[in-house]
Design an enzyme around this catalytic site. Structure first.
Site, PDB file in Angstrom:
ATOM      1  CG  HIS A 157       0.224   5.879  -0.959  1.00 16.33           C
ATOM      2  ND1 HIS A 157      -0.871   6.232  -1.707  1.00 16.33           N
ATOM      3  CD2 HIS A 157      -0.265   5.389   0.216  1.00 16.33           C
ATOM      4  CE1 HIS A 157      -1.978   5.958  -1.032  1.00 16.33           C
ATOM      5  NE2 HIS A 157      -1.636   5.441   0.134  1.00 16.33           N
ATOM      6  CG  HIS A 209      -1.786   1.172   1.390  1.00 14.72           C
ATOM      7  ND1 HIS A 209      -3.127   1.156   1.082  1.00 14.72           N
ATOM      8  CD2 HIS A 209      -1.529   2.438   1.829  1.00 14.72           C
ATOM      9  CE1 HIS A 209      -3.654   2.336   1.303  1.00 14.72           C
ATOM     10  NE2 HIS A 209      -2.701   3.141   1.772  1.00 14.72           N
ATOM     11  CD  GLU A 210       1.533   3.880   3.487  1.00 17.80           C
ATOM     12  OE1 GLU A 210       2.017   4.939   3.075  1.00 17.80           O
ATOM     13  OE2 GLU A 210       0.341   3.775   3.835  1.00 17.80           O
TER      14      GLU A 210
END
Length: 217
Positions: free
Chosen positions: A25, A21-22
């Site tokens: 980003h 997820h990170e």
């Protein structure tokens, strides 16, 4: 022993969900011309660079939580508002893809075994892998959905910020410091657990429907 397996499966699923997820980003921001994620060490698949202690505990216990936000600088983007939306969506979209692939491989296991996963040496391994894939799907769907809530520091607040007029966004962000408190209250009092679980269950069943149709299981 089953409870030990469940804890291990949940821990692995949480680490995978948060890390990718990170990373997503940071990668989207980096591809848009922003060197900040790379400079701050967030273009990494090392989960310990991304964990937020409280958010990780919440994700482990109630399956809804958050990670440590990636620092980005939208001034590097050609279109800062559009760029922020793409960066914010990167994490949840990555989670949804992981959930899709997890359910797909669950379907493959059922297809190969004829739905008859038996106990024994190989059977135990298959049961563990199947349970891990199921937990990966659940955790990734939960993380992706939860992060679309428009409360700082969740991704939904950044998407909302890119949509709102600038003056209204600044008024909204005055309450940013209360974001973590709001998240804790939401999780503590189960304010959104029922609707979030309904959304997650609906998406899970929808993905299963697609996979079942493709694989014929």
């Amino acid at each position: 022993m089953d409870s030990v397996f469940e804890v291990v499966q949940t821990l692995i699923a949480v680490l995978v969900a948060i890390t990718f997820h990170e990373f997503a980003h940071g990668y989207v921001s980096y591809k848009l011309g922003d060197p900040t994620p790379k400079q701050t060490g967030r273009l990494s698949l090392n989960p310990f660079r991304h964990l937020d202690f409280l958010g990780t505990i919440c994700l482990m216990v109630v399956h809804f939580g958050w990670a440590k936000p990636v620092q980005v600088n939208p001034n590097y983007y050609k279109n800062p508002k559009k760029g922020m939306v793409l960066v914010a969506l990167g994490g949840p979209v990555m989670n949804f893809f992981i959930a899709l692939f997890s359910v797909f491989f669950m379907g493959v296991i059922l297809k190969v075994t004829g739905g008859q996963v038996t106990v024994g040496y190989m059977g135990d391994i298959i049961i563990f892998v199947y349970g891990l894939l199921q937990m990966l799907a659940i955790i990734n769907l939960s993380l992706g959905i939860f992060n679309l809530i428009p409360i700082p520091p969740l991704d939904g607040s950044k998407i909302l910020g890119a949509i709102l007029p600038q003056d209204k966004y600044f008024k909204y962000m005055r309450y940013e410091r209360f974001g973590y408190l709001a998240l804790l209250l939401i999780l503590s009092f189960d304010v959104l657990r029922t609707p979030l679980n309904m959304i997650m269950s609906g998406m899970y069943e929808g993905v299963w429907f697609i996979v079942s149709f493709i694989l014929g299981v």
